[in-house]
Design a protein around this motif. Structure first.
Motif, PDB file in Angstrom:
ATOM      1  N   PHE A 114       0.828  -1.212   0.000  1.00  0.00           N
ATOM      2  CA  PHE A 114       0.000   0.000   0.000  1.00  0.00           C
ATOM      3  C   PHE A 114       0.859   1.257   0.000  1.00  0.00           C
ATOM      4  N   ARG A 115       1.932   1.252   0.791  1.00  0.00           N
ATOM      5  CA  ARG A 115       2.801   2.428   0.836  1.00  0.00           C
ATOM      6  C   ARG A 115       3.468   2.667  -0.516  1.00  0.00           C
ATOM      7  N   GLY A 116       3.931   1.597  -1.154  1.00  0.00           N
ATOM      8  CA  GLY A 116       4.528   1.728  -2.481  1.00  0.00           C
ATOM      9  C   GLY A 116       3.544   2.276  -3.493  1.00  0.00           C
ATOM     10  N   ILE A 117       2.310   1.761  -3.450  1.00  0.00           N
ATOM     11  CA  ILE A 117       1.266   2.253  -4.361  1.00  0.00           C
ATOM     12  C   ILE A 117       0.959   3.713  -4.073  1.00  0.00           C
ATOM     13  N   ALA A 118       0.900   4.077  -2.785  1.00  0.00           N
ATOM     14  CA  ALA A 118       0.628   5.477  -2.420  1.00  0.00           C
ATOM     15  C   ALA A 118       1.721   6.399  -2.944  1.00  0.00           C
ATOM     16  N   LEU A 119       2.976   5.994  -2.792  1.00  0.00           N
ATOM     17  CA  LEU A 119       4.078   6.806  -3.305  1.00  0.00           C
ATOM     18  C   LEU A 119       4.015   6.931  -4.821  1.00  0.00           C
ATOM     19  N   LEU A 120       3.737   5.810  -5.495  1.00  0.00           N
ATOM     20  CA  LEU A 120       3.619   5.839  -6.961  1.00  0.00           C
ATOM     21  C   LEU A 120       2.491   6.750  -7.406  1.00  0.00           C
ATOM     22  N   MET A 121       1.318   6.597  -6.791  1.00  0.00           N
ATOM     23  CA  MET A 121       0.158   7.411  -7.171  1.00  0.00           C
ATOM     24  C   MET A 121       0.420   8.888  -6.906  1.00  0.00           C
ATOM     25  N   GLY A 122       1.052   9.174  -5.770  1.00  0.00           N
ATOM     26  CA  GLY A 122       1.372  10.556  -5.450  1.00  0.00           C
ATOM     27  C   GLY A 122       2.339  11.162  -6.454  1.00  0.00           C
ATOM     28  N   ALA A 123       3.362  10.411  -6.803  1.00  0.00           N
ATOM     29  CA  ALA A 123       4.360  10.912  -7.751  1.00  0.00           C
ATOM     30  C   ALA A 123       3.770  11.057  -9.150  1.00  0.00           C
ATOM     31  N   ILE A 124       2.895  10.142  -9.526  1.00  0.00           N
ATOM     32  CA  ILE A 124       2.277  10.211 -10.856  1.00  0.00           C
ATOM     33  C   ILE A 124       1.263  11.349 -10.936  1.00  0.00           C
ATOM     34  N   SER A 125       0.490  11.556  -9.850  1.00  0.00           N
ATOM     35  CA  SER A 125      -0.573  12.566  -9.895  1.00  0.00           C
ATOM     36  C   SER A 125      -0.075  13.985  -9.648  1.00  0.00           C
ATOM     37  N   GLU A 126       1.136  14.141  -9.119  1.00  0.00           N
ATOM     38  CA  GLU A 126       1.672  15.472  -8.825  1.00  0.00           C
ATOM     39  C   GLU A 126       2.933  15.726  -9.650  1.00  0.00           C
ATOM     40  N   PRO A 127       2.780  16.280 -10.871  1.00  0.00           N
ATOM     41  CA  PRO A 127       3.954  16.472 -11.738  1.00  0.00           C
ATOM     42  C   PRO A 127       4.985  17.467 -11.191  1.00  0.00           C
ATOM     43  N   THR A 128       4.599  18.351 -10.263  1.00  0.00           N
ATOM     44  CA  THR A 128       5.544  19.335  -9.720  1.00  0.00           C
ATOM     45  C   THR A 128       6.145  18.891  -8.398  1.00  0.00           C
ATOM     46  N   LEU A 129       5.889  17.661  -7.992  1.00  0.00           N
ATOM     47  CA  LEU A 129       6.385  17.146  -6.718  1.00  0.00           C
ATOM     48  C   LEU A 129       7.910  17.099  -6.728  1.00  0.00           C
ATOM     49  N   PRO A 130       8.573  17.742  -5.739  1.00  0.00           N
ATOM     50  CA  PRO A 130      10.032  17.659  -5.681  1.00  0.00           C
ATOM     51  C   PRO A 130      10.476  16.217  -5.451  1.00  0.00           C
ATOM     52  N   GLY A 131      11.496  15.791  -6.150  1.00  0.00           N
ATOM     53  CA  GLY A 131      11.997  14.427  -6.021  1.00  0.00           C
ATOM     54  C   GLY A 131      11.047  13.392  -6.600  1.00  0.00           C
ATOM     55  N   ARG A 132      10.282  13.787  -7.599  1.00  0.00           N
ATOM     56  CA  ARG A 132       9.228  12.924  -8.158  1.00  0.00           C
ATOM     57  C   ARG A 132       9.766  11.577  -8.630  1.00  0.00           C
ATOM     58  N   TRP A 133      10.849  11.573  -9.404  1.00  0.00           N
ATOM     59  CA  TRP A 133      11.351  10.309  -9.946  1.00  0.00           C
ATOM     60  C   TRP A 133      11.989   9.449  -8.878  1.00  0.00           C
ATOM     61  N   TRP A 134      12.535  10.064  -7.834  1.00  0.00           N
ATOM     62  CA  TRP A 134      13.024   9.297  -6.696  1.00  0.00           C
ATOM     63  C   TRP A 134      11.851   8.611  -6.007  1.00  0.00           C
ATOM     64  N   GLN A 135      10.746   9.316  -5.894  1.00  0.00           N
ATOM     65  CA  GLN A 135       9.569   8.732  -5.245  1.00  0.00           C
ATOM     66  C   GLN A 135       8.980   7.616  -6.089  1.00  0.00           C
ATOM     67  N   VAL A 136       8.999   7.771  -7.409  1.00  0.00           N
ATOM     68  CA  VAL A 136       8.534   6.689  -8.285  1.00  0.00           C
ATOM     69  C   VAL A 136       9.405   5.449  -8.059  1.00  0.00           C
ATOM     70  N   PHE A 137      10.709   5.630  -8.052  1.00  0.00           N
ATOM     71  CA  PHE A 137      11.637   4.512  -7.846  1.00  0.00           C
ATOM     72  C   PHE A 137      11.421   3.863  -6.481  1.00  0.00           C
ATOM     73  N   PHE A 138      11.332   4.680  -5.430  1.00  0.00           N
ATOM     74  CA  PHE A 138      11.137   4.153  -4.088  1.00  0.00           C
ATOM     75  C   PHE A 138       9.767   3.480  -3.956  1.00  0.00           C
ATOM     76  N   GLY A 139       8.745   4.047  -4.604  1.00  0.00           N
ATOM     77  CA  GLY A 139       7.422   3.428  -4.587  1.00  0.00           C
ATOM     78  C   GLY A 139       7.429   2.051  -5.227  1.00  0.00           C
ATOM     79  N   LEU A 140       8.115   1.930  -6.373  1.00  0.00           N
ATOM     80  CA  LEU A 140       8.236   0.620  -7.018  1.00  0.00           C
ATOM     81  C   LEU A 140       8.979  -0.373  -6.129  1.00  0.00           C
ATOM     82  N   LEU A 141      10.093   0.064  -5.539  1.00  0.00           N
ATOM     83  CA  LEU A 141      10.884  -0.812  -4.680  1.00  0.00           C
ATOM     84  C   LEU A 141      10.063  -1.263  -3.464  1.00  0.00           C
ATOM     85  N   THR A 142       9.325  -0.348  -2.852  1.00  0.00           N
ATOM     86  CA  THR A 142       8.510  -0.679  -1.685  1.00  0.00           C
ATOM     87  C   THR A 142       7.390  -1.647  -2.057  1.00  0.00           C
TER      88      THR A 142
END
Length: 194
Positions: A114-142
Motif C-alpha cells: 500500500f505504501r509503495g502504491i501510495a508513493l507511486l500514485m502521489g508521484a504520478i498525480s503530482e507532476p511538480t512534486l520535488p523528487g518525483r522520480w526518486w519517489q517513483v523509484f522508491f514506490g516501485l521498490l517498496t
C-alpha cells in the motif's frame, strides 16, 4: 506579488518538511533493520513490539503527510488510508503476540504494498512534486518488497526476521537517498523562484 510567488513559499515549505520526514523514516527503518540482524534470537514478543512501534510511527507520519501537504485529494486520501492501516496493524501487534508474529509477514507485505502504491500514485498525480522520480523509484521498490513478503513462503520466524531486517535496511537506505533527492529538488525550486 504574482500568483507564482504566493504559491512558491508554501511549496518550498512542503518540500523542506517532505525531505526531513522521509529522512527520519529512512533512519528509523535502518536502525530497526540493524537491531533485528544484530539480535537474531529475538523473542516473539520483542519482534511483535518492535514491528508494532515501527508501523505506528510510520502510520502517524503518513497521517501528518495526509493533513499537512497541499496536494490533490487522491494523494491525501491515499496517505490517510496508508497511515490508518499502518497504525491499526501496529496496534494489532501489541494485542496478541503469537497471532501477530504468525501474520507479521503478510501484514508487513500489505503495508509496504500500500505504501509503495501510495508513493507511486502521489508521484504520478503530482507532476511538480520535488523528487518525483526518486519517489517513483522508491514506490516501485517498496511495492515489490511488499509483494515478496506476501508471497514468500516464510517457514520460520527467524527467516521472517532476517528477511524483514534486510528489507528494512534496504528500504531505509533508499528512503535516505530519496530524502536527499527531494532536498536537492527543493533547493533547485527555491533557486528558480529567486
Amino acid at each position: 506579488m504574482t500568483t507564482n510567488s504566493v504559491l512558491e513559499g508554501p511549496l518550498q515549505s512542503v518540500a523542506r518538511r517532505a525531505w526531513q520526514t522521509v529522512l527520519v523514516t529512512g533512519i528509523l527503518a535502518v536502525i530497526l533493520g540493524v537491531l533485528i540482524l544484530v539480535w537474531p534470537d529475538i523473542t516473539l514478543l520483542a519482534a511483535g513490539i518492535i514491528f508494532g512501534v515501527y508501523l505506528v510511527v510510520t502510520g502517524f507520519m503518513q497521517l501528518l503527510a495526509a493533513f499537512g501537504a497541499p496536494a490533490s485529494a487522491g494523494l491525501r486520501v491515499m496517505s490517510f488510508i496508508v497511515g490508518v492501516l499502518s497504525i491499526i496493524i501496529g496496534v494489532f501487534c501489541f494485542r496478541d503476540e503469537l497471532a501477530s508474529i504468525l501474520l507479521l509477514g503478510l501484514w508487513i507485505g500489505i503495508g509496504w504494498l500500500f505504501r509503495g502504491i501510495a508513493l507511486l500514485m502521489g508521484a504520478i498525480s503530482e507532476p511538480t512534486l520535488p523528487g518525483r522520480w526518486w519517489q517513483v523509484f522508491f514506490g516501485l521498490l517498496t511495492a515489490i518488497a511488499g509483494v515478496v513478503l506476501i508471497i514468500w513462503p516464510v517457514r520460520s520466524v527467524a527467516t521472517l526476521a532476517l528477511l524483514a531486517g534486510v528489507w528494512l535496511i534496504v528500504l531505509g537506505v533508499m528512503e535516505i537517498v530519496v530524502a536527499f533527492g527531494i532536498r536537492k529538488d527543493a533547493r533547485a525550486l527555491r533557486a528558480a523562484a529567486a
